[in-house]
Write a protein that holds these residues in place. Structure first.
Motif, short mmCIF file in Angstrom:
data_model
loop_
_atom_site.label_atom_id
_atom_site.label_comp_id
_atom_site.label_asym_id
_atom_site.label_seq_id
_atom_site.Cartn_x
_atom_site.Cartn_y
_atom_site.Cartn_z
N SER A 187 -0.08 -41.35 1.63
CA SER A 187 1.05 -42.20 1.79
C SER A 187 1.72 -42.07 3.23
O SER A 187 1.22 -41.08 4.08
N PHE A 241 4.70 -47.08 6.54
CA PHE A 241 4.37 -47.85 5.50
C PHE A 241 5.76 -48.20 4.41
O PHE A 241 5.99 -49.28 4.31
N CYS A 268 16.47 -54.13 -14.71
CA CYS A 268 17.38 -54.20 -13.26
C CYS A 268 18.66 -55.11 -13.39
O CYS A 268 19.62 -55.39 -12.73
N ARG A 275 1.02 -43.79 -5.42
CA ARG A 275 1.44 -43.91 -3.83
C ARG A 275 1.98 -45.36 -3.80
O ARG A 275 2.84 -45.57 -3.05
N GLN A 278 4.10 -51.07 -11.65
CA GLN A 278 4.32 -52.65 -11.20
C GLN A 278 3.37 -52.96 -10.58
O GLN A 278 2.53 -52.29 -9.52
N GLY A 281 3.57 -54.86 -7.25
CA GLY A 281 4.72 -55.30 -6.46
C GLY A 281 4.42 -56.43 -5.66
O GLY A 281 5.49 -57.35 -5.76
N ARG A 282 3.32 -56.66 -5.08
CA ARG A 282 2.90 -58.05 -4.50
C ARG A 282 3.32 -59.34 -5.44
O ARG A 282 3.85 -60.24 -4.97
N ASN A 320 14.02 -54.84 -2.16
CA ASN A 320 13.02 -54.84 -1.01
C ASN A 320 13.95 -55.66 -0.11
O ASN A 320 14.31 -56.91 -0.57
N1 COA Z 1 1.63 -45.59 2.23
C1 COA Z 1 0.52 -46.19 2.75
N2 COA Z 1 -0.04 -47.51 2.53
C2 COA Z 1 0.20 -47.75 1.42
C3 COA Z 1 1.17 -47.28 0.32
C4 COA Z 1 1.94 -46.21 0.72
N3 COA Z 1 2.89 -45.57 -0.04
N4 COA Z 1 1.21 -47.92 -0.71
C5 COA Z 1 0.53 -49.01 -0.53
N5 COA Z 1 -0.27 -49.05 0.67
C6 COA Z 1 -1.11 -49.82 1.10
C7 COA Z 1 -2.08 -50.75 0.06
O1 COA Z 1 -3.11 -50.04 -0.52
C8 COA Z 1 -2.33 -51.71 0.58
O2 COA Z 1 -3.57 -51.54 1.71
P1 COA Z 1 -4.70 -52.71 1.59
O3 COA Z 1 -4.00 -53.53 2.50
O4 COA Z 1 -5.66 -51.82 2.42
O5 COA Z 1 -5.18 -52.77 0.23
C9 COA Z 1 -1.20 -52.11 1.62
O6 COA Z 1 -0.80 -50.86 1.83
C10 COA Z 1 -0.20 -53.14 1.34
O7 COA Z 1 -0.08 -52.86 -0.07
P2 COA Z 1 0.82 -53.74 -1.22
O8 COA Z 1 1.05 -53.06 -2.40
O9 COA Z 1 0.28 -55.11 -0.98
O10 COA Z 1 2.28 -53.67 -0.34
P3 COA Z 1 3.36 -54.75 0.01
O11 COA Z 1 3.58 -55.16 1.08
O12 COA Z 1 3.47 -55.66 -1.14
O13 COA Z 1 4.57 -53.63 -0.40
C11 COA Z 1 6.39 -53.24 -2.11
C12 COA Z 1 4.86 -52.94 -1.61
C13 COA Z 1 6.13 -52.46 -3.66
C14 COA Z 1 7.32 -52.40 -1.25
C15 COA Z 1 6.47 -54.62 -2.40
O14 COA Z 1 5.36 -55.30 -3.01
C16 COA Z 1 7.82 -54.80 -3.09
O15 COA Z 1 8.84 -54.36 -2.75
N6 COA Z 1 7.72 -55.79 -4.22
C17 COA Z 1 8.73 -56.18 -5.13
C18 COA Z 1 9.13 -55.14 -6.02
C19 COA Z 1 10.27 -55.32 -6.86
O16 COA Z 1 11.18 -56.05 -6.61
N7 COA Z 1 10.25 -54.40 -8.07
C20 COA Z 1 11.18 -54.77 -8.88
C21 COA Z 1 11.36 -53.28 -9.28
S1 COA Z 1 12.76 -53.08 -10.55
#
Ligand code: COA
Length: 375
Positions: free
Chosen positions: A52, A56, A159, A198, A263, A265-266, A303
């Motif tokens: 992680s 990021f 939520c 992660r 989840q 997330g995307r 987010n």
């Molecule tokens: N550290 C480093 N890299 C990470 C990582 C971490 N902790 N977690 C994921 N990655 C990588 C992924 O593997 C991916 O790599 P790739 O492009 O090589 O495949 C890249 O980072 C992007 O991952 P992704 O999951 O698409 O990130 P994102 O930009 O969508 O952000 C969240 C992730 C969860 C922050 C975001 O999607 C989000 O907040 N979504 C809404 C969630 C929400 O509101 N949920 C409600 C809960 S109640």
């Protein structure tokens, strides 16, 4: 009958974990796991755990830290979860305890006494047991309800629990069941977070909020009149937690990842932003309020980019943090409590006649918006 929000209250754990601390623990666990499974990884039968990164986490979410009830075990690579020992039945439960702390903060702001409260609702994402209701324990611990004791119950809309709770309280007041309803949102999110995943290990924090919803007829000076409210749900598998009483009937699944928060997330991001923006716009139309009358939106804190986008869609222009205040940088996602923390911390500058909206969204999907005007 019109209802008001008379006050809100907040309880914050004393310990906080920075992204850097969390990532050090995750990477130590990941490296250890990979070393222990090096043969299987080399043979291609197991996939190596990725590392992680704190950069990021902040870039993708806006989160910098989170408050937690049990810090050390979360950061221990051999545990990676909070540790909260079971309490005997004659001791207050942890969810009731933090609800009471937030409730006392709300009551102190209004001068209300517990006996002035007719009903207690505990509305949150995860309840620590099936029964007796945590809300009845809060009722008992605070001594609400005067002579008859009133009534209390739990509800869960993930939520969106706080806004659905406010609307439920409003319904109880309109139906003549109560004049003063305490809604508590104890969110111990660290206990349902998979700190070994992660993609999500950085998302949540712990907190409790409380909201005192009352009939207009007994509103204290400076209360927030509820002008309108709209709730919505739409089924989605993109945020799930399959923990439940039936797990006992399917022991083969106990301990699997789906028994904690999971989840996509995307997809959540893409699908929830338009849903929430339309809900807010619809409610403003229903209430006959134009966007230029809105001084602030206290949005669910999941987010940062999501909130910026929702606020932009609603207002039709870029907005600053004064319009959509941020607490997720310090608190992370605190589920139903997020929009209430934002309201609690960023509403003192409102003057009589100023209008704003509280909006929550999350698993289900579920979303709720409550439009309020300072009196
Ligand atoms: N550290 C480093 N890299 C990470 C990582 C971490 N902790 N977690 C994921 N990655 C990588 C992924 O593997 C991916 O790599 P790739 O492009 O090589 O495949 C890249 O980072 C992007 O991952 P992704 O999951 O698409 O990130 P994102 O930009 O969508 O952000 C969240 C992730 C969860 C922050 C975001 O999607 C989000 O907040 N979504 C809404 C969630 C929400 O509101 N949920 C409600 C809960 S109640």
């Amino acid at each position: 009958m019109t209802s008001v929000i008379s006050a809100t209250g907040l309880w914050t754990p004393k310990d906080s974990i920075s992204n850097e601390e969390l990532v050090v623990a995750f990477n130590a666990w990941s490296n250890k796991w990979n070393a222990e499974h090096s043969d299987a990884i080399a043979a291609g039968t197991k996939e190596a755990k990725p590392l992680s990164s704190a950069e990021f986490v902040e870039k993708a979410s806006g989160i910098k830290s989170r408050y937690v009830i049990s810090k050390a075990p979360i950061l221990n690579p051999d545990i990676m979860a909070p540790r909260i020992p079971e309490r005997p039945n004659d001791e207050i439960s942890i969810l009731a305890e933090i609800s009471v702390a937030a409730a006392k903060d709300a009551l102190a702001k209004t001068g209300r006494q517990p006996e002035d409260i007719d009903a207690v609702i505990v509305a949150c994402s995860n309840l620590q047991r099936a029964y007796p209701a945590i809300a009845i324990e809060v009722q008992d611990a605070l001594g609400t309800g005067g002579k008859t004791g009133g009534f209390a119950f739990d509800m869960n809309v993930a939520c969106s629990s706080a806004t659905f709770g406010i609307e439920t309280a409003r319904g109880l007041i309109a139906g003549g069941q109560a004049k003063s309803v305490l809604v508590c949102n104890p969110e111990m999110c660290s206990a349902h977070l998979n700190f070994k995943d992660r993609d999500s290990h950085f998302i949540f924090g712990d907190v409790a909020t409380a909201i005192l919803v009352e009939a207009d007829s007994i509103a204290p000076a400076g209360a927030w009149k509820i002008l309108g409210s709209k709730l919505a749900t739409q089924f989605s598998n993109n945020i799930r937690n399959n923990f439940g009483f039936l797990n006992n009937a399917a022991p083969e699944g106990i301990g699997n990842d789906d028994k904690l928060f999971i989840q996509n997330g995307r997809k959540v991001f893409k699908e929830v932003v338009p849903l929430v923006a339309s809900l807010i716009t619809e409610e403003l139309d229903n209430s006959g309020i134009s966007t230029n009358q809105i001084k602030r939106m206290w949005l669910h804190q999941a987010n940062l980019s999501m909130n910026t986008l929702i606020a932009k869609k609603v207002m039709g222009k870029d907005v600053d943090m004064d319009m959509a205040p941020v607490v997720l940088d310090e608190y992370a996602n605190t589920s139903s409590a997020g929009s209430i923390i934002a309201f609690d911390k960023h509403s003192d500058d409102f003057e009589a006649g100023d209008t704003g909206l509280i909006c929550s969204f999350g698993a289900g999907y579920s979303a709720g918006v409550v439009v309020v005007r300072k009196t």
